[in-house]
Design an enzyme around this catalytic site. Structure first.
Site, PDB file in Angstrom:
ATOM      1  N   HIS A   1      15.004 -11.522   5.696  1.00  8.10           N
ATOM      2  CA  HIS A   1      16.182 -12.193   5.133  1.00  8.10           C
ATOM      3  C   HIS A   1      16.201 -12.072   3.611  1.00  8.10           C
ATOM      4  O   HIS A   1      15.166 -12.057   2.969  1.00  8.10           O
ATOM      5  CB  HIS A   1      16.214 -13.655   5.568  1.00  8.10           C
ATOM      6  CG  HIS A   1      16.411 -13.784   7.047  1.00  8.10           C
ATOM      7  ND1 HIS A   1      16.039 -14.888   7.765  1.00  8.10           N
ATOM      8  CD2 HIS A   1      16.932 -12.914   7.939  1.00  8.10           C
ATOM      9  CE1 HIS A   1      16.334 -14.695   9.044  1.00  8.10           C
ATOM     10  NE2 HIS A   1      16.872 -13.504   9.179  1.00  8.10           N
TER      11      HIS A   1
ATOM     12  N   HIS B   1      24.923 -10.548  13.797  1.00 12.70           N
ATOM     13  CA  HIS B   1      24.474  -9.398  14.574  1.00 12.70           C
ATOM     14  C   HIS B   1      23.475  -9.763  15.679  1.00 12.70           C
ATOM     15  O   HIS B   1      22.841  -8.899  16.250  1.00 12.70           O
ATOM     16  CB  HIS B   1      23.969  -8.256  13.671  1.00 12.70           C
ATOM     17  CG  HIS B   1      23.037  -8.663  12.580  1.00 12.70           C
ATOM     18  ND1 HIS B   1      23.192  -8.267  11.277  1.00 12.70           N
ATOM     19  CD2 HIS B   1      21.936  -9.428  12.600  1.00 12.70           C
ATOM     20  CE1 HIS B   1      22.210  -8.783  10.545  1.00 12.70           C
ATOM     21  NE2 HIS B   1      21.442  -9.473  11.333  1.00 12.70           N
ATOM     22  N   ASN B   2      23.352 -11.061  15.989  1.00 10.59           N
ATOM     23  CA  ASN B   2      22.593 -11.513  17.168  1.00 10.59           C
ATOM     24  C   ASN B   2      23.462 -12.517  17.904  1.00 10.59           C
ATOM     25  O   ASN B   2      23.566 -13.663  17.462  1.00 10.59           O
ATOM     26  CB  ASN B   2      21.309 -12.254  16.766  1.00 10.59           C
ATOM     27  CG  ASN B   2      20.202 -11.339  16.315  1.00 10.59           C
ATOM     28  OD1 ASN B   2      20.305 -10.118  16.398  1.00 10.59           O
ATOM     29  ND2 ASN B   2      19.119 -11.926  15.847  1.00 10.59           N
TER      30      ASN B   2
ATOM     31  N   GLY C   1      21.093  -2.435   3.962  1.00 14.79           N
ATOM     32  CA  GLY C   1      19.989  -1.481   3.913  1.00 14.79           C
ATOM     33  C   GLY C   1      18.696  -2.238   3.659  1.00 14.79           C
ATOM     34  O   GLY C   1      18.489  -3.322   4.187  1.00 14.79           O
TER      35      GLY C   1
ATOM     36  N   MET D   1      15.806  -3.462   0.400  1.00 15.78           N
ATOM     37  CA  MET D   1      15.973  -3.912  -0.981  1.00 15.78           C
ATOM     38  C   MET D   1      15.963  -2.764  -1.995  1.00 15.78           C
ATOM     39  O   MET D   1      16.318  -2.964  -3.142  1.00 15.78           O
ATOM     40  CB  MET D   1      14.938  -4.963  -1.345  1.00 15.78           C
ATOM     41  CG  MET D   1      13.517  -4.548  -1.138  1.00 15.78           C
ATOM     42  SD  MET D   1      12.480  -6.012  -1.232  1.00 15.78           S
ATOM     43  CE  MET D   1      10.897  -5.336  -0.812  1.00 15.78           C
TER      44      MET D   1
ATOM     45  N   HIS E   1      23.415  -2.514  12.752  1.00 11.88           N
ATOM     46  CA  HIS E   1      23.315  -3.704  11.893  1.00 11.88           C
ATOM     47  C   HIS E   1      22.493  -3.461  10.639  1.00 11.88           C
ATOM     48  O   HIS E   1      22.498  -4.263   9.729  1.00 11.88           O
ATOM     49  CB  HIS E   1      22.773  -4.881  12.684  1.00 11.88           C
ATOM     50  CG  HIS E   1      21.281  -4.956  12.775  1.00 11.88           C
ATOM     51  ND1 HIS E   1      20.502  -3.893  13.162  1.00 11.88           N
ATOM     52  CD2 HIS E   1      20.434  -5.979  12.534  1.00 11.88           C
ATOM     53  CE1 HIS E   1      19.238  -4.268  13.147  1.00 11.88           C
ATOM     54  NE2 HIS E   1      19.159  -5.508  12.775  1.00 11.88           N
ATOM     55  N   GLY E   2      21.728  -2.367  10.596  1.00 14.57           N
ATOM     56  CA  GLY E   2      20.889  -2.149   9.420  1.00 14.57           C
ATOM     57  C   GLY E   2      20.228  -0.802   9.512  1.00 14.57           C
ATOM     58  O   GLY E   2      20.706   0.081  10.233  1.00 14.57           O
TER      59      GLY E   2
END
Lengths: 475, 147
Positions: A202, A323-324, A373, A375, A398-399
């Site tokens: 997060h 996204h969950n 993405g 950091m 989602h990423g």
């Protein structure tokens, strides 16, 4: 993954043919390289999900797919209301986890000289890391109201504006949340956590738009080159974790009780129509609403920080998505529009043009999609397509998806050194844990650009803009 | 002899506990999990909390035990480092556990926080008994924790 065992549908779609106990085929999105690099476990998990009762059309994995619990990360499955099941494997322990992106009227030149001051202030203001607490203390009655009303409730309390709600999926407030199906333990664990970031992957990031792919759409979305955006990635905190934990045990029992054939314990589930299934769904909506409220409060805190440093700053919610989740949606099944329960585990909703869920001003364009993405790498904004509606129930990645374990990442990188390397590249960071920071090293993830290209080329969603990070806070 | 360890997982963390008895293996599994969150050496067992849980089989009992500890730690804002399981017994096909968790209030300055564990999962869940020779029975418990 052994690509030879898959049936090639197109350069970006690969099928696991329906065999044995599978009710539907499996379908994996991605280019040949990404699919080859996916773990064999992804195939196994996509296949296991294809065996669940009531699954419709196909068990899907997005291009960022990797090994998860029950479902693969990037897993999507739509369930038929009568015979289908709701599975914790398709939602996870952080229901509602998602991304909020804010847009500002500030540009790179204005923010760059003050980035350290800004990131330091955000780090002091937005609680993050293990055991962090926010300022909002909810009485039991208030907690129930928040579970039912989500972001709407915190806005009534002064944490944001009505305008924010327009740009949150589900209007920031899903109907049908039932606090009575949330355990006392879950309610007690949720203590001063609204408006906290958490830890792990997060983050809150200050970004600037450095590339525009679709001028027309960017303009309609109110996005321009060198514009400063802020992205917040977090979920439903301990409330969601405990709801997941409580129902893991309950669903283990119901899977036995109803004799549901599951190929892996991680897929424990309940018939959607059963008492247990309905209760889990209603409790889960509390977690989703809580996550919308959580990101709303962080939005408010972020605004206050910006106002202190840039008195003329306008900070507006651009979009907020989860996204969950498992949510009821209408989709065309055999030519007929039907209400189905769509599980997305580490996958975003990506609705195409015309859907009533999209706010009017964006409706003819398609839904904005936020893809974070790492950091040290780019993030992207995309838009949903008609094609994605047909082949993937309107879903996208989602990423970037992890490529390396946390243990390996910690062996390879030192938190402090990594922060220095990022700073040399113009990315200023603050973290509550150096160990946690090292685990999130950009090199531990897949190349987000490859994933986005695959999503774009597969036409699940198309690229609008790219952002690069300037500042980041990590839990 | 190795008491507990973490093992690799692509996105999350695996935890494993060993013991001469099933109880000891469960205790060490809990140490492995809290070791994901903080530096255990820095935690003093100042206060204790009683833990009781039950499940249909030993594997699910392990997950119950770990998740119960996470919930108690969350509610009290505690971090645990020391565990004592009085017993694990089977009555009427239900496995029951009663034990103690010892620790203190979480202090980020003192405990060197790492990442928060969201939950213990059913992923790669195992409770195994290995008889190396009649004098050396060893229990191994493991699962993946979601971070």
């Amino acid at each position: 993954m052994d690509i030879k065992s898959l049936k090639k549908i197109s350069d970006y779609q690969w099928e696991i043919p329906k065999t044995g106990e599978m009710n539907v085929p499996g379908r994996i999105f991605g280019d040949e390289k990404l699919v080859k690099e996916m773990d064999e476990k992804v195939r196994e998990q996509v296949t296991n999900v294809a065996c669940l009762p009531g699954i419709l059309k196909a068990s899907l994995a997005m291009p960022d797919g990797h090994w998860g619990y029950g479902f693969s990360i990037g897993g999507v499955a739509a369930m038929e209301p009568e015979k289908g099941v709701i599975s914790i494997g398709g939602i996870g322990f952080d229901s509602g986890c998602g991304v909020r992106t804010l847009k500002t009227n500030l540009t790179l030149n204005e923010v760059k000289p003050k980035i350290k001051k800004l990131v330091d202030l955000l780090f002091q203001t937005v609680p993050c890391g293990l055991g962090s607490r926010g300022k909002i203390i909810l009485s039991p009655g208030e907690a129930d109201e928040l579970f039912k009303e989500g972001a709407k409730w915190v806005i009534k309390r002064g944490y944001g504006t009505e305008d924010d709600l327009k740009y949150i999926e589900d209007g920031g407030s899903l109907e049908g949340a039932e606090p009575e199906y949330v355990s006392e333990t879950a309610k007690r664990r949720e203590k001063r956590q609204v408006g906290t970031l958490g830890s792990g992957n997060h983050y809150e990031e200050i970004q600037c738009i450095d590339e525009i792919y679709d001028e027309e759409t960017a303009k309609r979305f109110g996005l321009f080159k060198n514009q400063i955006l802020i992205s917040i990635h977090c979920g439903s905190r301990a409330l969601g974790h405990q709801i997941g934990t409580d129902y893991l045990k309950i669903l283990a029992e119901t899977s036995r009780k109803y004799g549901i054939k599951i190929r892996n314990r991680e897929l424990v589930c309940a018939p959607i129509n059963s008492l247990e299934g309905k209760r889990y769904a209603a409790a889960n909506l509390c977690a989703l609403n809580y996550s919308y409220a959580n990101r709303q409060v962080i939005t408010h805190l972020t605004r206050e920080c910006f106002k202190k440093i840039f008195p003329k700053a306008e900070v507006k919610t651009f979009w907020d998505l989860t996204h969950n989740s498992a949510r009821w949606e209408k989709h065309k099944i055999d030519g007929e529009l039907k209400k189905v329960l769509v599980h997305r585990k580490g996958a975003t909703r990506a609705f195409g043009p015309g859907r009533e869920e999209i706010p009017e001003e964006y409706r003819e364009i398609g839904q904005p999609i936020l893809v974070g993405g790492t950091m040290g790498t780019y993030s992207f904004i995309l838009k949903g397509t008609d094609f994605g509606m047909k082949v993937a129930f309107g879903s996208a990645c989602h990423g970037a998806g992890r490529a390396m374990s946390r243990t390996q990442a910690k062996k390879r990188w030192q938190g402090k050194e990594l922060a220095q390397q990022l700073e040399a590249r113009g990315i200023y960071s603050r973290t509550a844990s150096w160990g946690g920071f090292a685990e999130e090293a950009p090199g531990a993830y897949k190349d987000v650009v490859e994933v986005i290209e695959a999503v774009h080329n597969a036409n699940l969603a198309t690229k609008v803009v790219r952002m690069r990070p300037l500042g980041v806070i990590k839990g | 002899m190795l008491k507990y360890e973490q093992f690799e997982h692509q996105a999350d963390v695996g935890i494993r506990g060993y013991g001469k008895t099933i109880e000891e293996a469960f205790e060490n599994g809990a140490r492995a999990m809290f070791g994901v969150m903080v530096n255990l050496v820095k935690v003093e067992p100042k206060q204790e909390i009683e833990i009781k849980c039950e499940a249909a089989n030993l594997e699910e009992l392990l997950v119950e035990w770990l998740n119960k500890l996470l919930a108690e730690a969350g509610i009290e804002n505690f971090i645990f480092s020391d565990f004592k399981i009085k017993e694990i017994k089977k009555t009427n096909s239900i496995y029951k556990l009663s034990g103690l968790a010892k620790g203190e209030e979480l202090d980020p300055k003192k405990h060197e926080p790492k990442v928060e564990v969201k939950a213990a999962t059913y992923s790669q869940l195992k409770v195994e008994k290995k008889d190396y020779n009649p004098l050396a029975t060893r229990y191994i418990v493991q699962t993946i924790v979601d971070v």
